[in-house]
Write an enzyme that holds these catalytic residues in place. Structure first.
Site, PDB file in Angstrom:
ATOM      1  N   GLU A 208      -2.046   8.734   6.389  1.00  0.00           N
ATOM      2  CA  GLU A 208      -2.163   8.619   5.032  1.00  0.00           C
ATOM      3  C   GLU A 208      -0.677   7.807   5.158  1.00  0.00           C
ATOM      4  O   GLU A 208      -0.723   7.622   4.612  1.00  0.00           O
ATOM      5  CB  GLU A 208      -2.437   9.437   3.552  1.00  0.00           C
ATOM      6  N   PRO A 209      -0.629   6.883   6.258  1.00  0.00           N
ATOM      7  CA  PRO A 209       0.412   5.615   6.161  1.00  0.00           C
ATOM      8  C   PRO A 209       0.460   4.739   5.380  1.00  0.00           C
ATOM      9  O   PRO A 209      -0.206   4.163   4.026  1.00  0.00           O
ATOM     10  CB  PRO A 209      -0.081   5.069   7.786  1.00  0.00           C
ATOM     11  N   GLY A 210       1.307   4.491   3.874  1.00  0.00           N
ATOM     12  CA  GLY A 210       1.212   3.448   3.148  1.00  0.00           C
ATOM     13  C   GLY A 210       2.453   2.550   3.332  1.00  0.00           C
ATOM     14  O   GLY A 210       2.462   1.472   4.301  1.00  0.00           O
ATOM     15  N   ARG A 211       3.769   3.483   3.324  1.00  0.00           N
ATOM     16  CA  ARG A 211       5.592   2.379   3.255  1.00  0.00           C
ATOM     17  C   ARG A 211       5.324   1.403   5.121  1.00  0.00           C
ATOM     18  O   ARG A 211       5.516   0.310   5.239  1.00  0.00           O
ATOM     19  CB  ARG A 211       6.460   2.941   2.953  1.00  0.00           C
TER      20      ARG A 211
ATOM     21  N   GLY B  26       3.661   8.937   4.655  1.00  0.00           N
ATOM     22  CA  GLY B  26       5.362   9.371   4.942  1.00  0.00           C
ATOM     23  C   GLY B  26       5.906   8.716   6.361  1.00  0.00           C
ATOM     24  O   GLY B  26       7.564   9.051   6.142  1.00  0.00           O
TER      25      GLY B  26
ATOM     26  N   TYR C  69       6.219  -0.473  -1.920  1.00  0.00           N
ATOM     27  CA  TYR C  69       6.787  -0.080  -3.929  1.00  0.00           C
ATOM     28  C   TYR C  69       8.111  -1.232  -4.330  1.00  0.00           C
ATOM     29  O   TYR C  69       9.087  -0.365  -4.503  1.00  0.00           O
ATOM     30  CB  TYR C  69       7.440   1.192  -3.359  1.00  0.00           C
TER      31      TYR C  69
ATOM     32  N   CYS D 217      20.485  -6.523 -17.644  1.00  0.00           N
ATOM     33  CA  CYS D 217      21.952  -6.562 -18.646  1.00  0.00           C
ATOM     34  C   CYS D 217      21.976  -4.798 -18.193  1.00  0.00           C
ATOM     35  O   CYS D 217      21.844  -4.129 -19.114  1.00  0.00           O
ATOM     36  CB  CYS D 217      21.552  -6.564 -20.918  1.00  0.00           C
TER      37      CYS D 217
END
Length: 876
Positions: free
Chosen positions: A758-761, A722, A857, A828
């Site tokens: 646990e870094p992701g972004r 996070g 993401y 659309c």
């Protein structure tokens, strides 16, 4: 009384000195008084007002951030852990004193000593009394004004420093607790001839503190959140001032919060009632209590920006911008508590509401919104007006229990439409309610004054809702007298600051333009940026292992860069495990942590077969499939009870999140593990995404550390991920040094355990950009659209979360931004927008736009919606 527009400042034909001039109250907020540059602006503004024939009465706040640090020290003082925030208070004042070339130790040293002594006394006592709380919080204003007055005198401005506690006395309101009388005090604001006479005899400019007063016993009290605005209004009323100026870090009140809602527009003028409604329903520029004093005395109030003093700002008067029916602003409040009271016995029962509301009164709680039916009464409690904690809510529940069935829901959010004659425009508001097809609404309340319509929604829902409502309802014309420029347009007029560093995608724009020209749209990842972010993660002190949360981006080239940088992997599916092991066949499987959620039994078997670390986040798995884990070492994912992050969908803790074992089920989990011979060696918690508060991981670690004693074989505390990144270049970044310092404390407190992250972004977001080509242009009156070659099929985050991504025209990089446009895709779907009300250079078909912070993401959440292929991926 005769009033003047305080922004026009007509020269007063007066005789004599400044002491005989009419008063003008000037209130300066914390940001405004926290730099030498701003103090130079304040000096010039004071001189201009004197030259125009006014006598300034200056009210100002503590330095920016100081009140928060003092509060942190006060809260920590009973446990003796107040040194770090206290030292931050010292540093803030000494740094400004050095910049102003004034004697900091002489001016604020005694107050700092008094604060330190107070904190030591709280530690000795072991608790914080309301009286001590108020005394401590007042120190910020007392120190800041001592420095401000000294500097103005050094600049040749005759200035008298006045202690607000000598001239502002609180009153005891009925049904107010002792705590609230000290930390959320109220004062009279009638005209005060004695104060007028006293101040008239003082020399030059009068400077005093906001936020503080004294009670009848001469104890220090504080006025609560927004107290400095309220102080300014009190003094304006008492002095019968010709005007009140609120100087802050934004150029006025807006149609929505400009920092979170794209396209928010300046409100040029408002009535007192409208300003009161906007402030009361979540507008953060003014505190609601500051309106009543100026409204009673008919004193014009103008909100101005210290960094852009020539802008007109927002003028608040009796008449405001007219009474034509329209929505003028959309605001939101978070952290609201909802109380639902239900019983068939209230049907036609005389006195039920009186009995129920008396319970709130006895608890010292002020009710905000109310909705009633034959068998239910639901109310909300605003945290800005109430001191709400678990003890208070439990006492309220017990008091109400004999009357009705009580349900309390914390952390709901309120969205309010504010304007004139709201009932007359309900037909225009109608389309807004389509937003709530799948969104639960707890309460709807329409004000008797016909000035607002409020809806109570769930946690994390207000931001996206406000953005959508704003796009539907705030559509000003080019000659609109109420709505001014957008926030983005106003920021173009700021003094030129040091240029921001060019992002990697601007430096390599020729390559990106080439890719977009060839492919129409493309995700592009800069591997050097990935490696740099991974290196910053590895440098966080106290972390034994960092695992990349590959759900953020599973591109093979990205995974190779992460692996080379020394990070392990956090996986959430068998497919992710297989991709990692396929790319790195020699990787130790214990460099992978697998965290399935509501997955089938086969997924758990797959993780066990591959030999990776396995996390269980539901006691069901141990209860029903316990023998599967016999003899194994596993992690338990814990729900800490509170989630964090920029949207409800990324908050992964709390009762409304599907993740984690709640604390009340831990005993059962332990018993099941022992029954099946399972060794619990790790505890894992993840509270959300996009978090920029460095204390978050220290708090998570402290909770896990307290739990850890019940697990004799425990070795690891996984604090989750996070780690947030700024939405905009130059925005506030996560302070990794502060994060490290917090983990240092945890390591000292719990030395037996390794800490994991646990870094992701954080690792990939800024390293990725989506480039797309302009296809068409369209104008509908004042609304301009720029169509591009891909949309929500490639990047769903703006539609799903209301997420902000910087958008730049690479083909016209460096050209002035002059046009406000909406960036839309070819799908659309009305929600196929990548950006709303963005200020860009004039775009032409064929131009290439870059959408920043798209590495996380983005492609992994893309789709073939409308059978359109998403943007392809390239690593450079």
């Amino acid at each position: 009384m005769q009033t003047l527009d305080p922004d026009s400042f007509p020269n007063q034909s007066r005789r004599g000195t400044v002491e005989s001039a009419p008063w003008l109250v000037m209130k300066f907020g914390g940001t405004s008084v926290s730099s030498a540059r701003n103090w130079a602006v304040i000096r010039d503004l004071i001189s201009e007002r004197i030259a125009a024939g006014y006598r300034p009465f200056v009210v100002h706040s503590a330095l920016a951030g100081v009140s928060n640090r003092i509060l942190e020290a006060i809260i920590a003082a009973p446990g003796g852990n107040y040194r770090r925030p206290y030292e931050a208070v010292v540093e803030a004042h000494m740094s400004l004193a050095a910049a102003l070339a004034i004697d900091g130790p002489a001016l604020v040293g005694p107050r700092l000593g008094e604060l330190e002594q107070l904190l030591a006394g709280i530690q000795l006592l072991g608790e914080v009394t309301p009286r001590a709380h108020a005394r401590g919080m007042a120190m910020g204003e007392l120190m800041a004004t001592a420095m401000g007055a000294a500097w103005l005198r050094d600049q040749g401005v005759t200035t008298t420093l006045l202690d607000a506690r000598e001239i502002l006395t609180s009153i005891d309101l009925p049904n107010t607790s002792e705590r609230m009388r000290y930390i959320n005090a109220s004062c009279e604001f009638d005209a005060d001839p004695a104060l007028q006479d006293r101040c008239r005899r003082l020399q030059g400019v009068v400077l005093t503190q906001g936020f503080i007063a004294s009670n009848a016993a001469r104890d220090t009290v504080i006025l609560g959140r927004g107290g400095s605005d309220t102080s300014g209004a009190y003094f304006a009323g008492k002095l019968q001032a010709r005007g009140l100026e609120i100087w802050t870090d934004v150029p006025g009140m807006f149609s929505a919060n400009p920092r979170s809602v794209q396209g928010a527009r300046l409100l040029r003028t408002l009535s007192y009632a409208e300003a009161q409604e906007i402030a009361s329903t979540g507008g953060s520029v003014l505190h609601p209590r500051c309106i009543a004093p100026v409204r009673r005395h008919g004193i014009p109030l103008r909100i101005k920006d210290t960094t852009q003093p020539t802008l007109a700002g927002t003028l608040v008067t009796r008449d405001g911008g007219g009474d034509a029916p329209r929505v003028k602003a959309i605001s939101g409040r978070t952290g609201v508590t909802l109380v639902s009271m239900e019983t068939p016995g209230m049907w036609q029962q005389v006195g039920f509401l009186a009995d129920a509301f008396r319970c709130f009164s006895d608890a010292g709680l002020s009710i905000d919104l109310v909705s009633t039916s034959e068998t239910n009464v639901t109310v909300t409690l605003d945290p800005g007006a109430n001191a709400i904690d678990a003890v208070v809510l439990e006492a309220l529940r017990r008091a109400l229990a004999p009357l009705c069935r009580v349900e309390i829901i914390e952390n709901v959010e309120v969205v309010s439409l504010v304007g004139q004659r709201i009932r007359s425009v309900l037909h225009e508001i109608g389309p807004v309610f389509d937003l709530f097809d799948e969104l639960p609404v707890h309460l709807v309340s329409q004000a008797a004054s016909d000035l607002n319509l409020s809806l109570v929604v769930g946690e994390g829902q207000s931001r996206r809702t406000i953005q959508a409502m704003h796009e539907l309802l705030i559509q000003p014309g080019s000659r609109d007298s109420l709505f001014g420029p957008t926030w983005e347009e106003l920021r173009q007029t700021l003094p030129k600051a040091a240029p921001l560093a060019e992002p990697w995608w601007a430096r390599r724009r020729n390559e990106l333009i080439g890719l977009a020209t060839t492919h129409g749209s493309a995700y592009v990842y800069d591997l050097a940026s990935v490696r740099a972010a991974a290196a910053r993660v590895r440098a966080i002190r106290g972390v034994s292992r960092a695992l990349y949360a590959m759900k953020a981006n599973s591109n093979p080239e990205v995974l190779r860069a992460v692996h080379e940088a020394g990070l392990g992997f956090e996986c959430v599916s068998p497919g992710e495990i297989d991709r990692v092991l396929g790319l790195f066949p020699d990787l130790d499987p214990r460099q992978i942590l697998y965290t399935p959620n509501f997955a089938p039994r086969a997924d758990y078997e797959h993780g066990l077969d591959k030999g990776v670390w396995l996390t269980l986040d539901n006691v069901f798995v141990l209860r029903e499939w316990g023998s599967l884990f016999t003899g194994r070492e596993i992690f338990l994912r814990i729900d800490t009870g509170h989630g964090h992050g920029h949207h409800e969908h990324v908050r992964t803790a709390g009762a409304h999140s599907k993740f984690g074992i709640p604390l009340f089920e831990l005993a059962e989990a332990c018993a099941l593990a022992e029954q099946h011979g399972v060794r619990i060696v790790g505890l894992h918690a993840h509270t959300g995404s996009g978090i920029l508060q460095p204390d978050n991981w220290r708090s998570v670690a402290a909770i896990l550390g307290e739990i850890a004693g019940g697990f004799p074989q425990l070795r690891y505390l996984d604090l989750g991920g996070g780690l947030g990144v700024p939405e905009k270049r130059g925005g506030r970044a996560l302070d990794l040094e502060a994060l490290s310092a917090g983990l240092d404390e945890i390591r000292a407190a719990f030395p037996a355990y390794e800490l994991w992250l646990e870094p992701g972004r954080y690792v990939i977001a800024e390293a990725g950009v989506l480039v797309t080509s302009v296809t068409q242009l369209k104008g509908k009156g004042d609304i301009q659209y720029v169509g591009v070659s891909t949309g929500m099929n490639s990047l769903i985050r703006p539609a799903l979360y209301g997420a902000y991504h910087e958008i730049a025209n690479l083909s016209r990089w460096g050209e002035p931004a002059t046009e406000v446009v909406n960036i839309v895709g070819p799908n659309c779907e009305s929600g196929d927008k990548l950006g709303t009300d963005r200020l860009l250079p004039v775009c032409q078909p064929g131009d290439v736009l870059a959408i920043g912070n798209a590495g996380a993401y983005g492609f992994v959440m893309s789709s073939r919606y409308n059978l359109r292929e998403p943007a392809a991926e390239f690593a450079i």
